[in-house]
Design a protein around this motif. Structure first.
Motif, PDB file in Angstrom:
ATOM      1  N   ALA A  28     -36.031  80.648 -78.224  1.00  0.00           N
ATOM      2  CA  ALA A  28     -35.337  80.043 -77.082  1.00  0.00           C
ATOM      3  C   ALA A  28     -36.000  78.740 -76.671  1.00  0.00           C
ATOM      4  CB  ALA A  28     -35.307  81.022 -75.912  1.00  0.00           C
ATOM      5  N   LEU A  29     -37.324  78.699 -76.649  1.00  0.00           N
ATOM      6  CA  LEU A  29     -38.030  77.480 -76.280  1.00  0.00           C
ATOM      7  C   LEU A  29     -37.804  76.385 -77.309  1.00  0.00           C
ATOM      8  CD1 LEU A  29     -39.923  76.070 -74.330  1.00  0.00           C
ATOM      9  CD2 LEU A  29     -41.832  76.978 -75.630  1.00  0.00           C
ATOM     10  N   VAL A  30     -37.906  76.731 -78.602  1.00  0.00           N
ATOM     11  CA  VAL A  30     -37.681  75.737 -79.659  1.00  0.00           C
ATOM     12  C   VAL A  30     -36.237  75.241 -79.611  1.00  0.00           C
ATOM     13  CG1 VAL A  30     -37.574  75.428 -82.166  1.00  0.00           C
ATOM     14  CG2 VAL A  30     -39.517  76.596 -81.144  1.00  0.00           C
ATOM     15  N   GLY A  31     -35.294  76.148 -79.371  1.00  0.00           N
ATOM     16  CA  GLY A  31     -33.891  75.745 -79.281  1.00  0.00           C
ATOM     17  C   GLY A  31     -33.637  74.786 -78.139  1.00  0.00           C
ATOM     18  N   LYS A  70     -31.531  66.251 -79.323  1.00  0.00           N
ATOM     19  CA  LYS A  70     -30.217  65.811 -79.813  1.00  0.00           C
ATOM     20  C   LYS A  70     -29.507  64.990 -78.750  1.00  0.00           C
ATOM     21  CE  LYS A  70     -29.059  69.334 -83.207  1.00  0.00           C
ATOM     22  NZ  LYS A  70     -28.158  70.441 -83.552  1.00  0.00           N
ATOM     23  N   LYS A  71     -29.584  65.421 -77.484  1.00  0.00           N
ATOM     24  CA  LYS A  71     -28.922  64.668 -76.414  1.00  0.00           C
ATOM     25  C   LYS A  71     -29.557  63.288 -76.249  1.00  0.00           C
ATOM     26  CE  LYS A  71     -27.027  68.452 -73.752  1.00  0.00           C
ATOM     27  NZ  LYS A  71     -26.942  69.119 -72.465  1.00  0.00           N
ATOM     28  N   LYS A  72     -30.878  63.206 -76.407  1.00  0.00           N
ATOM     29  CA  LYS A  72     -31.544  61.902 -76.305  1.00  0.00           C
ATOM     30  C   LYS A  72     -31.107  60.996 -77.436  1.00  0.00           C
ATOM     31  CE  LYS A  72     -35.718  63.296 -73.881  1.00  0.00           C
ATOM     32  NZ  LYS A  72     -37.181  63.483 -73.979  1.00  0.00           N
ATOM     33  N   ASP A  73     -30.972  61.531 -78.663  1.00  0.00           N
ATOM     34  CA  ASP A  73     -30.556  60.729 -79.806  1.00  0.00           C
ATOM     35  C   ASP A  73     -29.111  60.243 -79.623  1.00  0.00           C
ATOM     36  OD1 ASP A  73     -33.009  61.075 -80.958  1.00  0.00           O
ATOM     37  OD2 ASP A  73     -32.385  62.751 -82.252  1.00  0.00           O
ATOM     38  N   GLU A  74     -28.239  61.100 -79.060  1.00  0.00           N
ATOM     39  CA  GLU A  74     -26.850  60.694 -78.833  1.00  0.00           C
ATOM     40  C   GLU A  74     -26.753  59.611 -77.774  1.00  0.00           C
ATOM     41  OE1 GLU A  74     -24.782  64.231 -77.847  1.00  0.00           O
ATOM     42  OE2 GLU A  74     -24.921  65.069 -79.875  1.00  0.00           O
ATOM     43  N   ILE A 117     -35.775  72.704 -76.859  1.00  0.00           N
ATOM     44  CA  ILE A 117     -36.373  71.406 -77.231  1.00  0.00           C
ATOM     45  C   ILE A 117     -35.466  70.667 -78.200  1.00  0.00           C
ATOM     46  CG2 ILE A 117     -38.312  70.329 -78.444  1.00  0.00           C
ATOM     47  CD1 ILE A 117     -40.080  72.543 -77.219  1.00  0.00           C
ATOM     48  N   VAL A 118     -34.917  71.387 -79.187  1.00  0.00           N
ATOM     49  CA  VAL A 118     -34.014  70.763 -80.155  1.00  0.00           C
ATOM     50  C   VAL A 118     -32.771  70.215 -79.457  1.00  0.00           C
ATOM     51  CG1 VAL A 118     -32.482  71.254 -82.107  1.00  0.00           C
ATOM     52  CG2 VAL A 118     -34.840  72.073 -82.128  1.00  0.00           C
ATOM     53  N   LEU A 119     -32.191  70.994 -78.537  1.00  0.00           N
ATOM     54  CA  LEU A 119     -31.014  70.521 -77.806  1.00  0.00           C
ATOM     55  C   LEU A 119     -31.317  69.286 -76.974  1.00  0.00           C
ATOM     56  CD1 LEU A 119     -29.369  73.857 -76.626  1.00  0.00           C
ATOM     57  CD2 LEU A 119     -28.492  72.240 -78.305  1.00  0.00           C
ATOM     58  N   VAL A 122     -39.393  83.600 -66.598  1.00  0.00           N
ATOM     59  CA  VAL A 122     -38.684  82.730 -65.658  1.00  0.00           C
ATOM     60  C   VAL A 122     -39.145  81.284 -65.817  1.00  0.00           C
ATOM     61  CG1 VAL A 122     -38.252  82.255 -63.220  1.00  0.00           C
ATOM     62  CG2 VAL A 122     -38.193  84.595 -64.063  1.00  0.00           C
ATOM     63  N   VAL A 123     -40.424  81.066 -66.039  1.00  0.00           N
ATOM     64  CA  VAL A 123     -40.903  79.700 -66.273  1.00  0.00           C
ATOM     65  C   VAL A 123     -40.283  79.146 -67.550  1.00  0.00           C
ATOM     66  CG1 VAL A 123     -42.938  78.340 -66.865  1.00  0.00           C
ATOM     67  CG2 VAL A 123     -43.020  79.928 -64.955  1.00  0.00           C
ATOM     68  N   LEU A 124     -40.194  79.968 -68.595  1.00  0.00           N
ATOM     69  CA  LEU A 124     -39.553  79.544 -69.833  1.00  0.00           C
ATOM     70  C   LEU A 124     -38.085  79.210 -69.595  1.00  0.00           C
ATOM     71  CD1 LEU A 124     -39.821  79.249 -72.944  1.00  0.00           C
ATOM     72  CD2 LEU A 124     -39.094  81.616 -73.087  1.00  0.00           C
ATOM     73  N   LEU A 125     -37.406  80.026 -68.802  1.00  0.00           N
ATOM     74  CA  LEU A 125     -36.010  79.773 -68.471  1.00  0.00           C
ATOM     75  C   LEU A 125     -35.855  78.456 -67.708  1.00  0.00           C
ATOM     76  CD1 LEU A 125     -33.094  80.962 -68.408  1.00  0.00           C
ATOM     77  CD2 LEU A 125     -33.700  81.920 -66.207  1.00  0.00           C
ATOM     78  N   LEU A 126     -36.732  78.221 -66.738  1.00  0.00           N
ATOM     79  CA  LEU A 126     -36.655  76.974 -65.967  1.00  0.00           C
ATOM     80  C   LEU A 126     -36.974  75.755 -66.837  1.00  0.00           C
ATOM     81  CD1 LEU A 126     -38.212  78.117 -62.588  1.00  0.00           C
ATOM     82  CD2 LEU A 126     -35.832  77.520 -63.036  1.00  0.00           C
ATOM     83  N   PHE A 127     -37.938  75.893 -67.758  1.00  0.00           N
ATOM     84  CA  PHE A 127     -38.217  74.801 -68.687  1.00  0.00           C
ATOM     85  C   PHE A 127     -37.004  74.534 -69.571  1.00  0.00           C
ATOM     86  CE2 PHE A 127     -42.963  75.198 -68.272  1.00  0.00           C
ATOM     87  CZ  PHE A 127     -43.136  73.909 -67.824  1.00  0.00           C
ATOM     88  N   GLY A 128     -36.345  75.600 -70.024  1.00  0.00           N
ATOM     89  CA  GLY A 128     -35.138  75.421 -70.820  1.00  0.00           C
ATOM     90  C   GLY A 128     -34.054  74.705 -70.046  1.00  0.00           C
ATOM     91  N   LEU A 129     -33.894  75.049 -68.761  1.00  0.00           N
ATOM     92  CA  LEU A 129     -32.908  74.355 -67.927  1.00  0.00           C
ATOM     93  C   LEU A 129     -33.262  72.885 -67.752  1.00  0.00           C
ATOM     94  CD1 LEU A 129     -32.252  77.005 -65.129  1.00  0.00           C
ATOM     95  CD2 LEU A 129     -30.693  76.297 -66.933  1.00  0.00           C
ATOM     96  N   MET A 130     -34.560  72.601 -67.571  1.00  0.00           N
ATOM     97  CA  MET A 130     -34.968  71.210 -67.378  1.00  0.00           C
ATOM     98  C   MET A 130     -34.848  70.408 -68.671  1.00  0.00           C
ATOM     99  SD  MET A 130     -38.166  71.330 -64.744  1.00  0.00           S
ATOM    100  CE  MET A 130     -39.088  72.571 -65.598  1.00  0.00           C
ATOM    101  N   LEU A 131     -35.222  71.013 -69.800  1.00  0.00           N
ATOM    102  CA  LEU A 131     -35.173  70.284 -71.058  1.00  0.00           C
ATOM    103  C   LEU A 131     -33.745  70.000 -71.505  1.00  0.00           C
ATOM    104  CD1 LEU A 131     -38.047  72.006 -73.038  1.00  0.00           C
ATOM    105  CD2 LEU A 131     -37.989  69.671 -72.206  1.00  0.00           C
TER     106      LEU A 131
END
Length: 194
Positions: A178-181, A188-192, A183-185, A91-100
């Motif tokens: 999932a965590l690496v994905g 990409k949004k920051k670069d755009e 971070i990559v997403l 769940v913490v990983l899921l929430l980090f993914g939502l925040m990132l």
């Protein structure tokens, strides 16, 4: 005199076991059903809510309910693994993914694709298949009452590291991906934006 007392105690215990039937549940059985209903309700809310953060929080309730069910089944080790791994890590990983990925906090219309009937059909089919596989797999399984206690650390560790090593490791790789994905997403949004 001691054998008579032992025989009387054994007879009383046997009579008590015979009077306990399907229609006279114990407190543990009642608690099991009540916690199961709460867990089922939390799981339904998890998959039907349109707010991603609320879904993650209801997932915590559902996974916590499963941990309580394991405790009621006297599988303490599995209950604590449930709390540490799923409630704590997943769940913490899921929430980090939502925040990132900067998922919206409020309602997410993008999260609803309009394929609810298809999703419901797939979910019901998967549930029926899982129940059928589990019932078929354990139909002729007998518990060895003279061996180690089922659900104990010894039995669970033995089964996990003999038969389930590959799925266990595959799950850890999946969580890492999932965590690496996420971070990559987020990068990409920051670069755009720049």
């Amino acid at each position: 005199m001691i054998p008579a007392v032992t025989t009387a105690a054994a007879t009383a215990t046997a009579a008590q076991q015979q009077t306990h039937g399907f229609l006279s549940p114990t407190g543990v059985e009642i608690a099991f059903v009540l916690v199961g209903l709460v867990t089922l309700g939390a799981a339904v809310v998890t998959v039907t809510t349109r707010q991603l953060v609320h879904a993650a929080l209801w997932l915590v309730v559902a996974l916590g309910g499963l941990a309580v069910e394991y405790l009621l089944l006297t599988a303490e080790f599995i209950a604590w693994v449930q709390v540490l791994i799923y409630v704590g890590s997943v769940v913490v990983l899921l929430l980090f993914g939502l925040m990132l990925t900067k998922a919206p906090i409020g309602r997410s219309p993008d999260a609803d694709s309009g394929n609810r009937p298809v999703a419901l059909a797939v979910a019901v089919t998967a549930a029926v298949a899982l129940v059928w596989v589990v019932v078929d797999a354990f139909r002729a399984t007998w518990i060895d009452l003279d061996g180690a206690v089922q659900g104990s650390t010894e039995v669970t560790g033995s089964i996990l590291f003999r038969h389930w090593v590959l799925p266990f490791e595959a799950l850890s790789v999946l969580l890492l991906a999932a965590l690496v994905g996420s971070i990559v997403l987020s990068r990409k949004k920051k670069d755009e934006e720049n």
